[in-house]
Design an enzyme around this catalytic site. Structure first.
Site: not given
Length: 230
Positions: A119, A47
């Site tokens: 992610e 992320d």
């Protein structure tokens, strides 16, 4: 089992175990008798990597854009729905390792799981190859999605954009072929093959023929745009 995925993202892992971990949901890890690492830590890392890579790219692409415009563009690109769509384009659902309960509840198609896996995959690339390789993967997988202007506008009609590009490059159109379908009637999946005028082939599987064609066109666009970048 990850050869096609590594080809699609233009990155070959030195440690394939990192990619396997990125595709491992906690429900699967919890069912194993021995300790198995799942993807939540990699998701946390990915992320941050994704946000930095996207921020850097937008900063370079739009030197005259205001902070608010850059923030809005980044938010669109890294939103959970956008990442889930990108994960489906890469067919990450085929690689997920899910527990029996999660599998039976349709977890393989759940947008939150797919965006988390994407992610985690980027976090795995960062650990395996460093920031520059992770940045290259982000630029590649988002190649068909970067905004064209500071308002963040970009057409999602990959087929139309691909046709325009192939007409310009080759003076011919791409060819789509339905290769088959699978699954029960209420959950059918359709496989489409797209062939560019230069003979390059892309395949995609989607819940409808039109969706599969769009997915294949998106992959082809990324390929052609990465060639021009190189």
């Amino acid at each position: 089992m990850f050869e096609k995925l590594q080809s699609d993202i233009h990155y070959a892992f030195n440690d394939a175990g990192l990619l396997a971990t990125a595709m491992t949901h906690s429900s699967w890890a919890n069912e194993q008798q021995e300790h198995v690492e799942h993807n939540e830590r990699l998701e946390f890392l990915g992320d941050a990597v994704l946000e930095l890579c996207v921020s850097e790219e937008l900063f370079a692409r739009f030197p005259g854009a205001r902070e608010g415009d850059l923030t809005r563009m980044r938010a669109r690109l890294v939103s959970k729905p956008a990442l889930a769509e990108l994960a489906r384009d890469l067919q990450l659902e085929l690689y997920l390792r899910l527990g029996r309960g999660e599998e039976s509840q349709g977890g393989r198609e759940r947008s939150s799981l797919l965006s988390d896996a994407l992610e985690a995959m980027l976090g795995a690339v960062f650990l395996d190859g460093g920031y520059e390789r992770a940045r290259a993967v982000v630029r590649h997988v988002l190649a068909a999605r970067w905004p064209c202007d500071a308002d963040g506008k970009r057409s999602k009609d990959y087929k139309s954009r691909l046709q325009e590009l192939t007409q310009s490059l080759f003076r011919e159109r791409p060819v789509y072929a339905l290769m088959g379908s699978s699954g029960p009637e209420h959950e059918k999946r359709f496989e489409v093959r797209l062939t560019l005028p230069d003979g390059t082939v892309f395949t995609a599987i989607g819940p409808s023929v039109k969706r599969a064609e769009q997915m294949a066109a998106g992959l082809a666009l990324k390929n052609l745009e990465s060639r021009s970048d190189g």
